[in-house]
Design a protein around this motif. Structure first.
Motif, PDB file in Angstrom:
ATOM      1  N   ARG A 196      32.683  62.302 -13.671  1.00  0.00           N
ATOM      2  CA  ARG A 196      32.901  60.873 -13.432  1.00  0.00           C
ATOM      3  C   ARG A 196      31.597  60.239 -12.944  1.00  0.00           C
ATOM      4  N   ILE A 197      31.342  59.030 -13.421  1.00  0.00           N
ATOM      5  CA  ILE A 197      30.168  58.261 -13.002  1.00  0.00           C
ATOM      6  C   ILE A 197      30.668  57.016 -12.285  1.00  0.00           C
ATOM      7  N   ILE A 198      30.251  56.850 -11.036  1.00  0.00           N
ATOM      8  CA  ILE A 198      30.671  55.700 -10.230  1.00  0.00           C
ATOM      9  C   ILE A 198      29.426  54.859  -9.944  1.00  0.00           C
ATOM     10  N   THR A 199      29.294  53.750 -10.627  1.00  0.00           N
ATOM     11  CA  THR A 199      28.147  52.865 -10.435  1.00  0.00           C
ATOM     12  C   THR A 199      28.526  51.773  -9.447  1.00  0.00           C
ATOM     13  N   LEU A 200      27.668  51.550  -8.463  1.00  0.00           N
ATOM     14  CA  LEU A 200      27.934  50.482  -7.503  1.00  0.00           C
ATOM     15  C   LEU A 200      27.809  49.136  -8.214  1.00  0.00           C
ATOM     16  N   GLN A 201      28.757  48.244  -7.961  1.00  0.00           N
ATOM     17  CA  GLN A 201      28.736  46.942  -8.629  1.00  0.00           C
ATOM     18  C   GLN A 201      27.479  46.163  -8.251  1.00  0.00           C
ATOM     19  N   TYR A 202      27.151  46.172  -6.971  1.00  0.00           N
ATOM     20  CA  TYR A 202      25.933  45.525  -6.477  1.00  0.00           C
ATOM     21  C   TYR A 202      25.167  46.541  -5.650  1.00  0.00           C
ATOM     22  N   ASN A 203      23.855  46.589  -5.809  1.00  0.00           N
ATOM     23  CA  ASN A 203      23.061  47.475  -4.968  1.00  0.00           C
ATOM     24  C   ASN A 203      23.092  46.977  -3.527  1.00  0.00           C
ATOM     25  N   PRO A 204      23.373  47.843  -2.573  1.00  0.00           N
ATOM     26  CA  PRO A 204      23.352  47.428  -1.166  1.00  0.00           C
ATOM     27  C   PRO A 204      21.967  46.928  -0.763  1.00  0.00           C
ATOM     28  N   ASP A 205      21.948  46.040   0.225  1.00  0.00           N
ATOM     29  CA  ASP A 205      20.670  45.518   0.706  1.00  0.00           C
ATOM     30  C   ASP A 205      19.877  46.573   1.459  1.00  0.00           C
ATOM     31  N   GLU A 226      26.424  50.478   2.549  1.00  0.00           N
ATOM     32  CA  GLU A 226      27.522  49.523   2.638  1.00  0.00           C
ATOM     33  C   GLU A 226      27.480  48.675   1.383  1.00  0.00           C
ATOM     34  N   ALA A 227      28.503  48.824   0.567  1.00  0.00           N
ATOM     35  CA  ALA A 227      28.532  48.170  -0.736  1.00  0.00           C
ATOM     36  C   ALA A 227      29.628  47.113  -0.780  1.00  0.00           C
ATOM     37  N   GLU A 228      29.440  46.146  -1.678  1.00  0.00           N
ATOM     38  CA  GLU A 228      30.429  45.097  -1.875  1.00  0.00           C
ATOM     39  C   GLU A 228      31.044  45.228  -3.266  1.00  0.00           C
ATOM     40  N   ILE A 229      32.325  44.967  -3.331  1.00  0.00           N
ATOM     41  CA  ILE A 229      33.042  44.950  -4.610  1.00  0.00           C
ATOM     42  C   ILE A 229      33.748  43.605  -4.710  1.00  0.00           C
ATOM     43  N   ASP A 230      33.502  42.893  -5.803  1.00  0.00           N
ATOM     44  CA  ASP A 230      34.005  41.527  -5.960  1.00  0.00           C
ATOM     45  C   ASP A 230      34.546  41.354  -7.375  1.00  0.00           C
ATOM     46  N   ALA A 231      35.740  40.781  -7.477  1.00  0.00           N
ATOM     47  CA  ALA A 231      36.382  40.620  -8.784  1.00  0.00           C
ATOM     48  C   ALA A 231      36.124  39.259  -9.412  1.00  0.00           C
ATOM     49  N   THR A 232      35.225  38.474  -8.855  1.00  0.00           N
ATOM     50  CA  THR A 232      35.018  37.108  -9.345  1.00  0.00           C
ATOM     51  C   THR A 232      34.704  37.066 -10.836  1.00  0.00           C
ATOM     52  N   ASP A 233      33.738  37.882 -11.259  1.00  0.00           N
ATOM     53  CA  ASP A 233      33.347  37.865 -12.673  1.00  0.00           C
ATOM     54  C   ASP A 233      34.498  38.277 -13.576  1.00  0.00           C
ATOM     55  N   GLN A 234      35.234  39.308 -13.181  1.00  0.00           N
ATOM     56  CA  GLN A 234      36.345  39.795 -13.998  1.00  0.00           C
ATOM     57  C   GLN A 234      37.479  38.766 -14.080  1.00  0.00           C
ATOM     58  N   LEU A 235      37.719  38.052 -12.967  1.00  0.00           N
ATOM     59  CA  LEU A 235      38.766  37.032 -12.980  1.00  0.00           C
ATOM     60  C   LEU A 235      38.371  35.852 -13.849  1.00  0.00           C
ATOM     61  N   GLU A 236      37.063  35.536 -13.858  1.00  0.00           N
ATOM     62  CA  GLU A 236      36.599  34.429 -14.692  1.00  0.00           C
ATOM     63  C   GLU A 236      36.800  34.718 -16.176  1.00  0.00           C
ATOM     64  N   THR A 237      36.696  35.987 -16.547  1.00  0.00           N
ATOM     65  CA  THR A 237      36.873  36.364 -17.951  1.00  0.00           C
ATOM     66  C   THR A 237      38.299  36.832 -18.243  1.00  0.00           C
ATOM     67  N   ALA A 238      39.188  36.669 -17.262  1.00  0.00           N
ATOM     68  CA  ALA A 238      40.605  37.043 -17.410  1.00  0.00           C
ATOM     69  C   ALA A 238      40.768  38.505 -17.803  1.00  0.00           C
ATOM     70  N   ASP A 239      40.007  39.386 -17.142  1.00  0.00           N
ATOM     71  CA  ASP A 239      40.141  40.816 -17.398  1.00  0.00           C
ATOM     72  C   ASP A 239      41.565  41.259 -17.066  1.00  0.00           C
ATOM     73  N   SER A 240      42.217  41.922 -18.010  1.00  0.00           N
ATOM     74  CA  SER A 240      43.642  42.236 -17.863  1.00  0.00           C
ATOM     75  C   SER A 240      43.916  43.181 -16.695  1.00  0.00           C
ATOM     76  N   VAL A 241      43.053  44.176 -16.497  1.00  0.00           N
ATOM     77  CA  VAL A 241      43.258  45.131 -15.404  1.00  0.00           C
ATOM     78  C   VAL A 241      43.102  44.433 -14.054  1.00  0.00           C
TER      79      VAL A 241
END
Length: 216
Positions: free
Chosen positions: A27-36, A70-85
């Motif tokens: 499994r490959i787990i890529t961080l959505q945003y690189n931590p500061d 410390e990483a952040e996960i945000d669904a904003t982009d996915q919600l804007e594109t109406a991602d079904s999951v």
């Protein structure tokens, strides 16, 4: 969210889970945003203060290195594109894939329970995949997650989390932990040898920069 076409490709940090025997990627787990920031601390493995005074500079092995991100996960982009999951369960898949790193699988739990029920005298501890923390090509290290916390900060109308902060603490596994013949031990040695190569690139200054002309 669109990206300016002239922007350079952004390398991201993440965690890769591999089979500890074959090194096959599971499994490959890529961080959505690189931590500061990436916090790194080292506990020196020396002969100790109580050792004989003729051996104050001896080391017993590599330092115990711990990492914290410390990483952040945000669904904003996915919600804007109406991602079904995302519309269905929010960011729970992203959180769950991180959480399950520190769980034995349900199959392992059931197998151990079956062994115990059949009268087995010894239950073998459950082995997890080998986790590799990757933070550029010079930092590929075997790690064990030691602490993990999630702060869910926003939810949709069904109380699915859509924004969260994740804090992960990890301990680097060295050849003292894994041995030289283990896949992870080989990766650790490459990590340390990379450190030594990078250290060799450092150009020091003259003693006059320190206000002295000689040591003795």
């Amino acid at each position: 969210m669109t990206t300016f076409p002239g922007s350079p490709h952004l390398i991201k940090g993440g965690i890769v889970l591999v089979n500890p025997d074959t090194a096959t990627v599971q499994r490959i787990i890529t961080l959505q945003y690189n931590p500061d920031s990436l916090t790194r601390s080292f506990q020196v493995q020396s002969t100790g203060e109580s050792s004989h005074r003729t051996e104050p500079m001896r080391l017993t092995g590599p330092p115990v290195e711990t990492l914290k991100v410390e990483a952040e996960i945000d669904a904003t982009d996915q919600l804007e594109t109406a991602d079904s999951v995302t519309l269905k369960v929010g960011i729970q898949p992203q959180l769950s894939v991180l959480e399950t790193m520190i769980y034995p699988t349900s199959q392992q739990l059931l197998a151990n329970n079956s062994s115990a029920s059949s009268g087995s005298l010894e239950i073998i501890p459950m082995e997890t995949p080998l986790a590799l923390f990757i933070w550029n090509k010079n930092r590929i290290v075997p790690v064990r997650v030691t602490e993990f916390s999630i702060t869910e900060e926003a939810f949709d109308v069904n109380l699915n989390p859509i924004r969260a902060k994740v804090s992960i603490s990890m301990r680097v596994l060295t050849v003292d932990d894994l041995g030289f013949d283990h896949k992870g031990g080989s990766l650790y040695m490459s990590y340390q040898q990379n450190k030594e190569r990078l250290a060799a690139m450092f150009s020091g200054g003259p003693l006059t920069n320190l206000g002295i002309t000689s040591i003795l």
